[in-house]
Write an enzyme that holds these catalytic residues in place. Structure first.
Site, PDB file in Angstrom:
ATOM      1  N   HIS A 342      31.451  14.356  45.595  1.00 54.31           N
ATOM      2  CA  HIS A 342      32.860  14.749  45.453  1.00 54.31           C
ATOM      3  C   HIS A 342      33.107  15.322  44.060  1.00 54.31           C
ATOM      4  O   HIS A 342      33.701  16.401  43.913  1.00 54.31           O
ATOM      5  CB  HIS A 342      33.764  13.543  45.697  1.00 54.31           C
ATOM      6  CG  HIS A 342      35.213  13.783  45.374  1.00 54.31           C
ATOM      7  ND1 HIS A 342      36.153  13.985  46.350  1.00 54.31           N
ATOM      8  CD2 HIS A 342      35.878  13.837  44.194  1.00 54.31           C
ATOM      9  CE1 HIS A 342      37.341  14.176  45.781  1.00 54.31           C
ATOM     10  NE2 HIS A 342      37.198  14.078  44.461  1.00 54.31           N
ATOM     11  N   GLU A 343      32.680  14.607  43.025  1.00 59.99           N
ATOM     12  CA  GLU A 343      32.965  15.063  41.663  1.00 59.99           C
ATOM     13  C   GLU A 343      32.251  16.374  41.355  1.00 59.99           C
ATOM     14  O   GLU A 343      32.841  17.288  40.768  1.00 59.99           O
ATOM     15  CB  GLU A 343      32.590  13.980  40.647  1.00 59.99           C
ATOM     16  CG  GLU A 343      33.385  12.703  40.767  1.00 59.99           C
ATOM     17  CD  GLU A 343      34.887  12.912  40.771  1.00 59.99           C
ATOM     18  OE1 GLU A 343      35.375  13.907  40.171  1.00 59.99           O
ATOM     19  OE2 GLU A 343      35.602  12.103  41.383  1.00 59.99           O
ATOM     20  N   HIS A 346      33.994  19.320  42.856  1.00 60.91           N
ATOM     21  CA  HIS A 346      35.036  19.954  42.040  1.00 60.91           C
ATOM     22  C   HIS A 346      34.439  21.081  41.206  1.00 60.91           C
ATOM     23  O   HIS A 346      35.089  22.101  40.961  1.00 60.91           O
ATOM     24  CB  HIS A 346      35.680  18.927  41.103  1.00 60.91           C
ATOM     25  CG  HIS A 346      36.654  18.012  41.774  1.00 60.91           C
ATOM     26  ND1 HIS A 346      37.689  18.469  42.564  1.00 60.91           N
ATOM     27  CD2 HIS A 346      36.767  16.653  41.756  1.00 60.91           C
ATOM     28  CE1 HIS A 346      38.398  17.438  43.005  1.00 60.91           C
ATOM     29  NE2 HIS A 346      37.844  16.332  42.537  1.00 60.91           N
ATOM     30  N   GLU A 367      40.794  18.686  46.000  1.00 60.78           N
ATOM     31  CA  GLU A 367      40.372  17.314  46.319  1.00 60.78           C
ATOM     32  C   GLU A 367      39.672  17.257  47.676  1.00 60.78           C
ATOM     33  O   GLU A 367      38.657  16.578  47.838  1.00 60.78           O
ATOM     34  CB  GLU A 367      41.583  16.371  46.314  1.00 60.78           C
ATOM     35  CG  GLU A 367      42.197  16.135  44.950  1.00 60.78           C
ATOM     36  CD  GLU A 367      41.219  15.517  43.958  1.00 60.78           C
ATOM     37  OE1 GLU A 367      40.299  14.783  44.389  1.00 60.78           O
ATOM     38  OE2 GLU A 367      41.376  15.766  42.749  1.00 60.78           O
ATOM     39  N   HIS A 429      45.821  14.048  45.907  1.00 58.51           N
ATOM     40  CA  HIS A 429      44.856  13.299  46.713  1.00 58.51           C
ATOM     41  C   HIS A 429      45.369  13.114  48.148  1.00 58.51           C
ATOM     42  O   HIS A 429      44.599  13.173  49.108  1.00 58.51           O
ATOM     43  CB  HIS A 429      44.545  11.948  46.062  1.00 58.51           C
ATOM     44  CG  HIS A 429      43.893  12.071  44.727  1.00 58.51           C
ATOM     45  ND1 HIS A 429      44.609  12.205  43.557  1.00 58.51           N
ATOM     46  CD2 HIS A 429      42.581  12.113  44.369  1.00 58.51           C
ATOM     47  CE1 HIS A 429      43.774  12.313  42.537  1.00 58.51           C
ATOM     48  NE2 HIS A 429      42.532  12.259  43.006  1.00 58.51           N
TER      49      HIS A 429
END
Length: 536
Positions: A342-343, A346, A367, A429
């Site tokens: 996920h990070e 980004h 997100e 989010h």
């Protein structure tokens, strides 16, 4: 009539830059006879399209375009990203993408809209006052950049100072871009590079370095092999082949030691956390290459460092690195595969055309992109101890309530399943819900037969999934047409075209993509493909 302007986060591709102010001259007979690689042919066609103002690419007389990236997508297509300048000043907001094929044909253009730019370039406000205004936006300030004079595009373009303030909000780290009106001193916009995993609700190796496959004892996926670096008699958790990927303690250096065995499998051990981080990002990197044809996180072979031991109950990407905290009960590091992917997801969002963008709808899509890359990486890994699913952060159990998001039914976490006019004002989010839901429906359908959960639809329709790998390709190739004003309608249009481009011999993928968007209440968009006719 509106014209278009933009900036992107693709600084890493600046070596491709060229400024265009006049249409390109016709090629000579000699140059036409020279063989051209597909990427060169696509770049040349895209540059000529921009220079001539093709389609949505019109510009004012004081403006110029500069190519800042060229990314190979699926279906033999290339996506050229362009930023705009105005009287030599960088224009922030709105971006342009030209899609061309390897034969030199322009296939499409897309751009974020901005009103015509007609502003003076002499600031009334002193730069020092802009710094003071920007500094006041964070309660804790570590550093402030030198103000840059830019044009902020949009409905009412203005001359502004961009000031980057690094520090902390009341609850999280921040790298805040503040845009201060160069005439009045008013704050025009704020954009934070830091993208956290959850809401508030509760370097290159040395010349003598060699590749050394290390043994990692992870918390989430058991014993794994991780790519590490050996330099003399010292090993380090620095990837020797994936530029920029490393892991160390928050605020400290990359982990190193006399042997190539890492971690003890404990949830509280930070070195173990780095095992999970390295294994996860290395797996994501392989997925990007094998499934999507992408070269690394930024698309040009580069990744970014990670650190564990963040004191927050969270994780975040700050524009150039990732940081991982821990669960609320402090028993686990927030380093499960879906969180790590996920990070770094980004990062993929930032280093595709349009950059990180701004606003809650764009932020929600950002997100969601992280969540989607998490699901894609889990599916690619197919690890027995962390089986692929569409629950976000279930292994970390961040605040003791299980997953923080459910892609198959966002409402299980209190997030919207369906798109509506309230999404642009929804916390980012939560605003991830609709696109997460769309991706699940496209990949798995509303009533999967493979053990995945059923998924409700907003129009009571039934959707048949096409599998996660095909869904991933369609999502990613749509993302390559992203602009800085990216929204759900633009994503719908882009992915419908991507389905046609990627699967020209079949309508099943196009029909599923359209059905999934309809099922989450994203309406049809002017100019989108309305049907698919298979090629014979």
């Amino acid at each position: 009539m509106p014209h278009r302007g933009f900036t992107t986060g693709l600084a890493a591709a600046a070596g491709l830059a060229m400024t265009l102010t006049l249409p390109t001259a016709p090629a000579s007979a000699a140059s036409q006879a020279q063989p051209s690689s597909p990427d060169a042919a696509a770049a040349r066609a895209a540059d000529q399209a921009v220079a001539s103002g093709l389609g949505a690419l019109n510009r004012g007389p004081a403006e110029a375009f500069r190519r800042v990236g060229l990314i190979a997508g699926g279906g033999g297509l290339y996506y050229g990203a362009y930023e705009r300048t105005y009287q030599g000043l960088r224009v922030v907001g709105g971006d342009a993408v030209v899609v061309a094929d390897g034969a030199g044909n322009v296939r499409d253009t897309s751009a974020a809209e901005t009103s015509p730019i007609s502003v003076g370039t002499q600031a009334v406000l002193e730069a020092a006052k802009a710094v003071g205004t920007a500094r006041a936006q964070l309660p804790t300030v570590d550093s402030v950049s030198t103000p840059e004079k830019v044009v902020l595009a949009g409905a009412n373009p203005k001359l502004a100072y961009e000031v980057v303030v690094s520090g902390r909000t009341a609850t999280a780290p921040s790298k805040l871009h503040v845009f201060v009106d160069a005439a009045t001193g008013a704050i025009l916009d704020k954009r934070d590079d830091v993208k956290t995993f959850a809401s508030g609700r509760k370097a290159k190796p040395q010349p003598d370095a060699v590749n050394a496959a290390g043994t990692g004892n992870s918390y989430y996926v058991g014993n794994v092999s991780v790519d590490t670096t050996q330099s003399g008699s010292t090993y380090s958790m620095r990837d020797p082949g994936r530029q920029g990927i490393s892991c160390g303690r928050e605020g400290g250096s990359v982990y190193s030691g006399p042997d190539n065995s890492w971690g003890n499998g404990s949830g509280t051990d930070l070195e173990t956390g780095c095992v999970d981080v390295l294994f996860s990002v290395q797996t994501e990197w392989k997925m990007l290459k094998d499934w999507l044809g992408r070269d690394g996180i930024n698309g040009t072979g580069r990744g970014y460092p990670a650190s564990v031991g963040l004191s927050d109950v969270n994780a975040y990407w700050d524009g150039s690195s990732t940081h991982f905290g821990h669960s609320q009960d402090n028993r686990r590091q927030a380093t499960s595969m879906d969180v790590v992917a996920h990070e770094f997801g980004h990062g993929v969002f930032q280093f595709t055309p349009g950059g990180a963008g701004s606003g809650n709808e764009n932020g929600g899509l950002n997100e969601s992109t992280g969540d989607i890359f998490g699901a894609m990486t889990e599916a690619y890994a197919n690890n027995a101890k962390d089986q692929p699913d569409y629950e976000v952060g279930e292994g970390v159990n961040l605040v003791g309530n299980g997953p923080i998001r459910y892609m198959y039914d966002p409402s299980k976490a209190g997030d919207p399943n369906c798109y509506s006019s309230s999404i642009p004002s929804t916390e980012v989010h939560a605003a991830a819900g609709p696109q997460n839901h769309w991706f699940y429906l496209l990949a798995e359908g509303s009533s999967p037969t493979n053990g995945q959960p059923k998924s409700p639809t907003c129009n009571n329709s039934s959707v048949t999934g096409i599998g996660v790998q095909k869904a991933a390709k369609i999502f990613y190739n749509g993302l390559l047409k992203k602009t800085s004003s990216w929204n759900h309608r633009a994503a719908r249009k882009a992915t419908l075209q991507a389905a046609i481009d990627l699967y020209p011999g079949s309508c099943a993928e196009f029909n599923a993509t359209k059905a999934a968007w309809n099922a989450i209440s994203v309406p049809a968009v002017s100019g989108e493909p309305t049907s698919c006719t298979p090629r014979r």
